[in-house]
Structures are given as C-alpha cells and as structure tokens.
Enzyme design. Structure first.
Site, PDB file in Angstrom:
ATOM      1  N   ASN A  46       5.582  26.266  -9.864  1.00 19.38           N
ATOM      2  CA  ASN A  46       6.435  25.745  -8.792  1.00 19.38           C
ATOM      3  C   ASN A  46       5.771  25.827  -7.417  1.00 19.38           C
ATOM      4  O   ASN A  46       5.816  24.867  -6.642  1.00 19.38           O
ATOM      5  CB  ASN A  46       7.784  26.477  -8.783  1.00 19.38           C
ATOM      6  CG  ASN A  46       8.554  26.237 -10.068  1.00 19.38           C
ATOM      7  OD1 ASN A  46       8.170  25.396 -10.882  1.00 19.38           O
ATOM      8  ND2 ASN A  46       9.647  26.975 -10.268  1.00 19.38           N
ATOM      9  N   LYS A  75      -5.374 -27.038   0.125  1.00 15.20           N
ATOM     10  CA  LYS A  75      -4.710 -25.825   0.604  1.00 15.20           C
ATOM     11  C   LYS A  75      -5.637 -24.653   0.859  1.00 15.20           C
ATOM     12  O   LYS A  75      -6.585 -24.412   0.127  1.00 15.20           O
ATOM     13  CB  LYS A  75      -3.667 -25.382  -0.434  1.00 15.20           C
ATOM     14  CG  LYS A  75      -2.495 -26.348  -0.543  1.00 15.20           C
ATOM     15  CD  LYS A  75      -1.457 -26.099   0.503  1.00 15.20           C
ATOM     16  CE  LYS A  75      -0.568 -24.952   0.053  1.00 15.20           C
ATOM     17  NZ  LYS A  75       0.450 -24.669   1.038  1.00 15.20           N
ATOM     18  N   ASN A  87      -4.501 -20.806   1.721  1.00 14.01           N
ATOM     19  CA  ASN A  87      -3.296 -20.002   1.910  1.00 14.01           C
ATOM     20  C   ASN A  87      -3.581 -18.605   2.464  1.00 14.01           C
ATOM     21  O   ASN A  87      -4.556 -17.976   2.062  1.00 14.01           O
ATOM     22  CB  ASN A  87      -2.555 -19.855   0.583  1.00 14.01           C
ATOM     23  CG  ASN A  87      -2.048 -21.195   0.063  1.00 14.01           C
ATOM     24  OD1 ASN A  87      -1.699 -22.073   0.848  1.00 14.01           O
ATOM     25  ND2 ASN A  87      -2.039 -21.349  -1.245  1.00 14.01           N
ATOM     26  N   LYS A 122       5.834  12.231  -7.412  1.00 15.88           N
ATOM     27  CA  LYS A 122       4.401  11.929  -7.324  1.00 15.88           C
ATOM     28  C   LYS A 122       4.061  10.453  -7.357  1.00 15.88           C
ATOM     29  O   LYS A 122       3.296   9.965  -6.516  1.00 15.88           O
ATOM     30  CB  LYS A 122       3.659  12.668  -8.434  1.00 15.88           C
ATOM     31  CG  LYS A 122       3.600  14.141  -8.131  1.00 15.88           C
ATOM     32  CD  LYS A 122       3.135  14.965  -9.290  1.00 15.88           C
ATOM     33  CE  LYS A 122       3.608  16.385  -9.095  1.00 15.88           C
ATOM     34  NZ  LYS A 122       5.096  16.514  -9.161  1.00 15.88           N
ATOM     35  N   GLN A 124       9.356  16.401 -10.185  1.00 16.35           N
ATOM     36  CA  GLN A 124       8.179  15.803 -10.817  1.00 16.35           C
ATOM     37  C   GLN A 124       8.114  14.301 -10.500  1.00 16.35           C
ATOM     38  O   GLN A 124       7.053  13.704 -10.531  1.00 16.35           O
ATOM     39  CB  GLN A 124       8.247  16.030 -12.330  1.00 16.35           C
ATOM     40  CG  GLN A 124       7.027  15.567 -13.085  1.00 16.35           C
ATOM     41  CD  GLN A 124       6.961  16.176 -14.474  1.00 16.35           C
ATOM     42  OE1 GLN A 124       6.697  17.364 -14.641  1.00 16.35           O
ATOM     43  NE2 GLN A 124       7.230  15.374 -15.483  1.00 16.35           N
ATOM     44  N   THR A 149      10.398 -15.721  22.894  1.00 17.93           N
ATOM     45  CA  THR A 149      11.593 -14.930  22.571  1.00 17.93           C
ATOM     46  C   THR A 149      12.452 -15.880  21.738  1.00 17.93           C
ATOM     47  O   THR A 149      12.432 -17.104  21.970  1.00 17.93           O
ATOM     48  CB  THR A 149      12.371 -14.474  23.826  1.00 17.93           C
ATOM     49  OG1 THR A 149      12.787 -15.637  24.538  1.00 17.93           O
ATOM     50  CG2 THR A 149      11.516 -13.611  24.745  1.00 17.93           C
ATOM     51  N   HIS A 150      13.133 -15.347  20.752  1.00 17.63           N
ATOM     52  CA  HIS A 150      13.896 -16.178  19.803  1.00 17.63           C
ATOM     53  C   HIS A 150      13.005 -17.205  19.101  1.00 17.63           C
ATOM     54  O   HIS A 150      13.481 -18.254  18.674  1.00 17.63           O
ATOM     55  CB  HIS A 150      15.058 -16.908  20.493  1.00 17.63           C
ATOM     56  CG  HIS A 150      15.882 -16.039  21.395  1.00 17.63           C
ATOM     57  ND1 HIS A 150      17.026 -15.381  20.985  1.00 17.63           N
ATOM     58  CD2 HIS A 150      15.693 -15.668  22.687  1.00 17.63           C
ATOM     59  CE1 HIS A 150      17.517 -14.672  21.988  1.00 17.63           C
ATOM     60  NE2 HIS A 150      16.724 -14.825  23.031  1.00 17.63           N
ATOM     61  N   SER A 174       3.823  15.029 -17.299  1.00 16.41           N
ATOM     62  CA  SER A 174       3.426  14.316 -16.076  1.00 16.41           C
ATOM     63  C   SER A 174       1.916  14.143 -15.988  1.00 16.41           C
ATOM     64  O   SER A 174       1.407  13.556 -15.034  1.00 16.41           O
ATOM     65  CB  SER A 174       3.941  15.068 -14.846  1.00 16.41           C
ATOM     66  OG  SER A 174       3.498  16.414 -14.873  1.00 16.41           O
TER      67      SER A 174
HETATM   68  N1  ARG Z   1       4.843  19.058 -13.451  1.00 17.26           N
HETATM   69  C1  ARG Z   1       5.722  19.787 -12.615  1.00 17.26           C
HETATM   70  C2  ARG Z   1       6.067  18.973 -11.360  1.00 17.26           C
HETATM   71  O1  ARG Z   1       5.392  18.043 -11.118  1.00 17.26           O
HETATM   72  C3  ARG Z   1       5.089  21.077 -12.197  1.00 17.26           C
HETATM   73  C4  ARG Z   1       6.075  22.173 -11.949  1.00 17.26           C
HETATM   74  C5  ARG Z   1       6.821  22.476 -13.179  1.00 17.26           C
HETATM   75  N2  ARG Z   1       7.517  23.706 -13.109  1.00 17.26           N
HETATM   76  C6  ARG Z   1       8.373  24.057 -14.051  1.00 17.26           C
HETATM   77  N3  ARG Z   1       8.925  25.195 -13.971  1.00 17.26           N
HETATM   78  N4  ARG Z   1       8.686  23.236 -15.043  1.00 17.26           N
HETATM   79  O2  ARG Z   1       6.990  19.265 -10.641  1.00 17.26           O
END
Ligand code: ARG
Length: 465
Positions: A115, A288, A290, A330, A327, A160-161, A28
C-alpha cells in the site's frame, strides 16, 4: 507471462487456489509493470534504510540491492518472467528477488506494505513525467515566442464572436497562447510539489513497529517532504487527480489552438499553411490536405477530460484507508501522460514548421470595418462623448455597407457628413498600421509591445521557474 511462480506471497491463510478468472481479473501487472524502475528505486532506498537502522545486516542490504539491480537489467533486456499469478509489479519483482538471492530477498518487505509501496512508485513516476512534460511545454512555448517575434508586424483581424472586431498583430495572438501555456507550466510545477512527498513508512495503513528512519529514505529518493499521516498516505490519490486537472486545462488550451489552426488553414480563412509533413490527404478527393494533427489533438482532449472525471469518481466514495479501487488509478494516469507528451511534441514541431500568409491576414483585417473603434476614439479626442461617437461611427459603417466602402476608402467629404469635427488627420488612424500602433501599452497589440513581450517571455522561460 509465465506461470512459473504460482506460490502467492500472501498464500499462507488460504486453502483453495485463486479462481483462474479472478486471478486475471484482479491482476494489474499487465499495466503496472510500467512502474518497474520506480518500484526498484523505492525498494533499493527502503533496503538501504533498513540496513542503516540495523533491521537488516549490511550484507543482507547489499545482496538485496545487487539483486534488484540485476532484476532491473533483466527487465530492460526483456528477459524478466512476468507472471499474472503474482498479481502486480511489486510481487513479481519481490518474488524474483528471492528466487535470485534466496533468504535475504524475503526480508525486503520488512516494515513496508504494497500500500505504501504503490503510492510511492506512483509519486516517483509522476514526478519524472511532470519534468518531462514541462520540458516539452517549454519547447512549444519557445517556438511560439520565435513565431511572435517573426510576425510582430503582421496584421490580422482580431475576433470577438468570431466576427472581425479590431486589427491585431499575429505576434500578439501567438503570445496569447504563450500566456495560457505559461499558466499550465506553473500549475504543473505547483502540482509537482504536492506529488513529491513520501508515503513510505505508512506500511499497510497504521505505520510499522520497526525503528524506521523515514527522513533517511526520503533523502535517498529526493522527496521534499513526508506524508504526515499514514492513513492519508496510502489512501488519497488527490495528487493524481490534481495532475489530471492541470492536464485537462492544458489539453483544453491545445484544443482551442487546434480549433483556430483548423479554421485558419481552411480556404475560407487561409491565414496559415501547415507543413505537408503535418497533414494528410484524402483517399477519394485528390485535392485535399487535411489538418489531422490539430484535429486529433482537439479530439484527444476528450479522453483526458474523461480520465479526470473517472478518477474523481473512483475516489469519491472510498472509506479510509487503502482500497483495491485505487488499482484503477493507473491506466487513466498513464494514458494522460502519453497523450500530453504526444500532443506537446507534435505541436512544438508543427508550429515550428508553419507558414503565415501575411498578405491574406492583412486583407482579412481590412474587411469588416475593423478600424471603427479607432474612428470613435478619434472623435472622443476631438471632444465628443464616447456614446455619441459610437453613434456617429455606426452611421458611417451603415453608409459604408450600402456603398461597399471601408471607412478608410471614404473621402474626407463623405466622412464629414457624419461629423464636422473630422479632419484630414483621420486617415492616419483609419489605417491598419495606425490602429495597432496606437495600442501601445503593456499587454497591447502594438508591434513595439509585442517585441517587449517577447523579451519578457524569453526571460521567464530562461529562468525556468
Ligand atoms: N496493485 C495494487 C494497486 O495498484 C497494489 C497495492 C495492493 N495492495 C493490497 N493490499 N492489495 O493498488
């Protein structure tokens, strides 16, 4: 991305290297590196807490903090060796720390897991972004209030409408938008209070056997509270979903404004002129101009609604506690933040540069028998039951349609054919000014009320609640 740290922090129990495609598939860091500042902020607070409770020595704590600060500078200078092999922002920074400061770096992760770390990073990030979004929202609201004050006496048709209904003031219409945005601002504030709660200490899912001081860490990070359950802390992303819901409502409002601005700047309505700097031309039709900005904002509401649906779906079947599914939270969140900030900025600037075509608005309000309700109210004041008055005015309108005359253009004689109670004084109430001025109560469209609403709106913004 460099491949220089191929040794994985979790590599101990593995005998085969990660498949090259799987490594890229599960990583990620390409997008979560955006969280680096919050990751470092969280790690510094965690290290300070570990030193405070004696799990780390003062010297170790200091080395870690200095190392992390140096890494932040490295990232900001664009010198950081990001590595996909190290999966995410957390492991990239931790590995670099050990590379820079040696053994003490390996102790940072004591009593912590990615985590609770990622949930903390995300909350710190979102807290800041909500503040930035609220500031931009306030700027747009301020622009609308100024416009409302300037156009407090400008008369336009209310619909309205999408059919002409009754005359309203342009300022009143702007303040309707202000109110919608004010609720969005409140929603974001309430959302922030649930975002600003600390997961750290939950570790992987069950808590940690180290004598941590969660209140201490929370104090350092400015969290208003602690997540009370470690399983919940690492698992739920409802705070992201709640933000996306508030963002969706805000984009829905901006999309409606956009629709009106697009209509109003068309040749058919011609109520406003957007500044040239906020419009674009056509590559084939030279005449035009726009309204691309409002069109795009209306269009961008779609992706935000999509992200809300995406995250609800992401969450709905996850068992406790953390799952890698999370993950995926994000990119939709980042995109929503960027979309919102962009839309609000461009709107605040665009509304500040908009011209109102007062004469055109007035003319449009005269069409469509917009003072018919005023005539009915007049008849009621003269003693007719409302339903009878409605009927009388309906007949007068029918007559006006066949003769091509507005109610205010009929003679007293013509009007009296429909009801004998009509007198000379009817003409005051049939004017547009008379009609709006008559709606003179809190929340009504009268210019006097618009000025009062403007004052109250400014107070609400100044108090910053
Ligand atoms: N890159 C992970 C996420 O965005 C971080 C947490 C990963 N934890 C794990 N035990 N693999 O959620």
């Amino acid at each position: 991305m460099s491949e220089q740290h191929s040794h994985k922090p979790w590599g101990g129990r593995f005998t085969q290297p990660t498949d090259a495609f799987v490594e890229a598939f599960t990583a990620s860091v390409t997008f979560d590196r955006r969280l680096y500042h919050y990751d470092i902020q969280g790690s510094i607070a965690h290290a300070r807490m570990l030193a405070h409770v004696g799990v780390l020595t003062e010297a170790e704590g200091r080395a870690i903090i200095e190392g992390l600060e140096a890494i932040e500078a490295e990232i900001e200078a664009g010198d950081f060796p990001w590595s996909v092999a190290l999966e995410d922002v957390h492991m990239n920074i931790e590995a670099r720390l050990t590379e820079r400061i040696g053994e003490s770096g390996k102790k940072l992760h004591t009593g912590r897991s990615r985590n609770d770390q990622v949930a903390t990073d995300l909350r710190l990030y979102l807290r800041d972004e909500i503040d930035a979004i609220r500031a931009e929202l306030e700027r747009l609201q301020g622009t609308l209030v100024d416009l409302a004050e300037r156009e407090a006496d400008t008369i336009m048709p209310g619909f309205t409408h999408l059919q002409v209904a009754q005359p309203v003031t342009f300022g009143h219409h702007m303040l309707a938008w202000f109110e919608m945005l004010e609720r969005d601002r409140q929603r974001l504030k309430e959302c922030r209070s649930r975002v600003n709660v600390m997961p750290l200490g939950a570790a992987a899912l069950a808590g940690t056997s180290f004598p941590i001081d969660r209140e201490y860490t929370a104090g350092l990070l400015g969290f208003e509270g602690l997540c009370e359950n470690s399983l919940d802390a690492v698992s739920d992303r409802d705070f992201v979903i709640e933000f996306l819901a508030a963002a969706s409502l805000l984009m829905m409002h901006l999309s409606r404004f956009s629709e009106e601005l697009i209509l109003w700047s068309s040749q058919q309505f011609d109520f406003i002129e957007l500044a040239d700097s906020f419009c674009t031309g056509s590559s084939i039709m030279p005449q035009k101009k726009n309204p691309d900005v409002p069109e795009l904002v209306r269009g961008k509401s779609a992706r935000v609604f999509g992200h809300l649906m995406g995250l609800l779906t992401l969450m709905k079947a996850q068992p406790l506690a953390y799952n890698k599914d999370n993950q995926e939270d994000k990119e939709p969140l980042f995109d929503t933040v960027d979309t919102l900030k962009g839309a609000l900025k461009v709107y605040a600037d665009m509304m500040g540069a908009m011209t109102v075509k007062r004469e055109r608005c007035r003319e449009a309000a005269r069409a469509g028998f917009s003072t018919a309700t005023d005539l009915a109210d007049y008849l009621v004041r003269k003693g007719l039951p409302f339903r009878d008055a409605h009927e009388v005015v309906g007949k007068a309108v029918h007559y006006g349609l066949t003769e091509g005359k507005d109610l205010s253009e009929m003679s007293l004689e013509e009007l009296r054919r429909f009801s004998a109670v009509i007198d000379e004084d009817v003409f005051e109430i049939l004017t547009l000014e008379g009609s709006v001025a008559a709606r003179n109560h809190r929340g009504g469209t009268a210019p006097e009320q618009v000025r009062r609403q403007v004052a109250r709106a400014r107070e609400r913004l100044d108090r910053h609640p």
